[in-house]
Design a protein around this motif. Sequence first.
Motif, PDB file in Angstrom:
ATOM      1  N   GLY A 238       0.860  -1.178   0.000  1.00 47.85           N
ATOM      2  CA  GLY A 238       0.000   0.000   0.000  1.00 47.85           C
ATOM      3  C   GLY A 238       0.898   1.230   0.000  1.00 47.85           C
ATOM      4  N   VAL A 239       0.636   2.174  -0.901  1.00 53.78           N
ATOM      5  CA  VAL A 239       1.519   3.327  -1.094  1.00 53.78           C
ATOM      6  C   VAL A 239       0.693   4.607  -1.222  1.00 53.78           C
ATOM      7  CG1 VAL A 239       3.302   4.357  -2.554  1.00 53.78           C
ATOM      8  CG2 VAL A 239       3.184   1.855  -2.300  1.00 53.78           C
ATOM      9  N   LEU A 240       0.995   5.596  -0.402  1.00 57.88           N
ATOM     10  CA  LEU A 240       0.413   6.926  -0.588  1.00 57.88           C
ATOM     11  C   LEU A 240       1.232   7.681  -1.618  1.00 57.88           C
ATOM     12  CD1 LEU A 240      -0.514   8.462   2.891  1.00 57.88           C
ATOM     13  CD2 LEU A 240      -2.011   7.349   1.239  1.00 57.88           C
ATOM     14  N   VAL A 241       0.559   8.328  -2.557  1.00 58.21           N
ATOM     15  CA  VAL A 241       1.205   9.230  -3.504  1.00 58.21           C
ATOM     16  C   VAL A 241       0.814  10.655  -3.113  1.00 58.21           C
ATOM     17  CG1 VAL A 241       1.545   9.831  -5.919  1.00 58.21           C
ATOM     18  CG2 VAL A 241       0.987   7.468  -5.294  1.00 58.21           C
ATOM     19  N   LEU A 242       1.824  11.495  -2.844  1.00 58.67           N
ATOM     20  CA  LEU A 242       1.590  12.879  -2.430  1.00 58.67           C
ATOM     21  C   LEU A 242       2.219  13.802  -3.462  1.00 58.67           C
ATOM     22  CD1 LEU A 242       2.821  11.090   0.218  1.00 58.67           C
ATOM     23  CD2 LEU A 242       1.863  13.031   1.416  1.00 58.67           C
ATOM     24  N   ALA A 243       1.485  14.818  -3.869  1.00 66.63           N
ATOM     25  CA  ALA A 243       1.991  15.750  -4.870  1.00 66.63           C
ATOM     26  C   ALA A 243       1.593  17.175  -4.490  1.00 66.63           C
ATOM     27  CB  ALA A 243       1.442  15.405  -6.254  1.00 66.63           C
ATOM     28  N   GLY A 244       2.475  18.128  -4.793  1.00 71.02           N
ATOM     29  CA  GLY A 244       2.186  19.534  -4.529  1.00 71.02           C
ATOM     30  C   GLY A 244       3.240  20.423  -5.152  1.00 71.02           C
ATOM     31  N   GLU A 245       2.972  21.702  -5.153  1.00 71.17           N
ATOM     32  CA  GLU A 245       3.909  22.660  -5.723  1.00 71.17           C
ATOM     33  C   GLU A 245       4.629  23.373  -4.585  1.00 71.17           C
ATOM     34  OE1 GLU A 245       5.958  23.541  -8.809  1.00 71.17           O
ATOM     35  OE2 GLU A 245       4.061  22.438  -9.066  1.00 71.17           O
ATOM     36  N   PRO A 246       5.957  23.248  -4.478  1.00 65.10           N
ATOM     37  CA  PRO A 246       6.691  23.884  -3.373  1.00 65.10           C
ATOM     38  C   PRO A 246       6.378  25.375  -3.272  1.00 65.10           C
ATOM     39  CG  PRO A 246       8.123  22.384  -4.565  1.00 65.10           C
ATOM     40  CD  PRO A 246       6.849  22.460  -5.353  1.00 65.10           C
ATOM     41  N   LEU A 247       6.203  25.831  -2.030  1.00 64.43           N
ATOM     42  CA  LEU A 247       5.893  27.240  -1.793  1.00 64.43           C
ATOM     43  C   LEU A 247       7.150  28.095  -1.697  1.00 64.43           C
ATOM     44  CD1 LEU A 247       3.023  26.763   0.806  1.00 64.43           C
ATOM     45  CD2 LEU A 247       2.806  27.433  -1.593  1.00 64.43           C
ATOM     46  N   LYS A 248       8.256  27.470  -1.327  1.00 61.35           N
ATOM     47  CA  LYS A 248       9.543  28.176  -1.253  1.00 61.35           C
ATOM     48  C   LYS A 248       9.432  29.463  -0.428  1.00 61.35           C
ATOM     49  CE  LYS A 248      10.998  26.333  -5.741  1.00 61.35           C
ATOM     50  NZ  LYS A 248      11.445  26.637  -7.119  1.00 61.35           N
ATOM     51  N   GLN A 249       8.808  29.342   0.738  1.00 66.57           N
ATOM     52  CA  GLN A 249       8.666  30.490   1.630  1.00 66.57           C
ATOM     53  C   GLN A 249       9.197  30.123   3.015  1.00 66.57           C
ATOM     54  OE1 GLN A 249       4.370  30.897   1.290  1.00 66.57           O
ATOM     55  NE2 GLN A 249       3.998  29.753   3.169  1.00 66.57           N
ATOM     56  N   PRO A 250       9.597  31.118   3.797  1.00 69.28           N
ATOM     57  CA  PRO A 250      10.094  30.830   5.150  1.00 69.28           C
ATOM     58  C   PRO A 250       9.042  30.109   5.990  1.00 69.28           C
ATOM     59  CG  PRO A 250      10.587  33.095   4.527  1.00 69.28           C
ATOM     60  CD  PRO A 250       9.653  32.555   3.476  1.00 69.28           C
TER      61      PRO A 250
END
Length: 280
Positions: A238-250
């Motif tokens: 069983g595998v979770l796939v997580l995706a997102g766009e880095p915010l690159k903020q402090p």
Amino acid sequence: MKVIQQLNSHATQDGDGVNISRIPGFDGKYLDPFLMIDELKSDDHSDFMGGFPAHPHRGIETFTYIIKGGFEHQDQMGNKKAIRAGDVQWMSTGFGVIHSEMPLADAKEGMHGFQIWLNMPSAEKLRAPRYQDTTEAPAPVTRNDQGVELKALAGSWQFASEEQVSSLQDLAANGMLADVTLPAGTEFKHAPLKQTKVMLYIHTGEINTEQGGPVKAGSLLILEPGSDIEFNSQTGAGVLVLAGEPLKQPIAHMGPFVMTTQAELHQAVRDYQQGKFGTL
């Protein structure tokens, strides 16, 4: 599939003595835009019976996914829901939320689930909170001819020539999550996702990748941006796939609060102490 980093979860406690496995990312170095992946997996009630009594949050989105067992969620917005196996619950906490998650009395078969924190863009951290769950619109599931399943927990996914659209949309940082289940002796293939950050968390069994030997449960694989997704399992997984766009903020982090500056963090504490989050 190109893996550029592997991280392993470590045992810790949270809430009222709940034993969990955690991969933290509050330094912003590896997980951005995600902040934390917590897994609760135990058949021993003493590991989770204390639950997560009422506590605050500001500046993050919390994502709860239950595989086995269940929690009752309650918050100051008036939401009170039983989140059971297969359900997902999402809160975009914004200005502030007070909530609790306590084990359901009828969760007799142990507990397996996740709480995942997703950072919010600085400009949105003080907007009104939002709540949604899948109890009335279950996460859609697609199965291919090998019996491999993809459950669309959040966002829209394309698998086995079908599009699966979760009822949970508009997560911060273009976040998406799916749970992939592989029977023994099968493989999973998916075209590259549009998000820059794509990660795989193995929660059951083990998988094999083209880069090396088996990757066991409790491991997080971070993929090269633009990589396809391809792995197999000889034993089932069983595998979770997580995706997102880095915010690159402090990231300014203190307990349940995640802001951009220390001044904002101190203001969050003052606002909570002054009762501005409301009451449960």
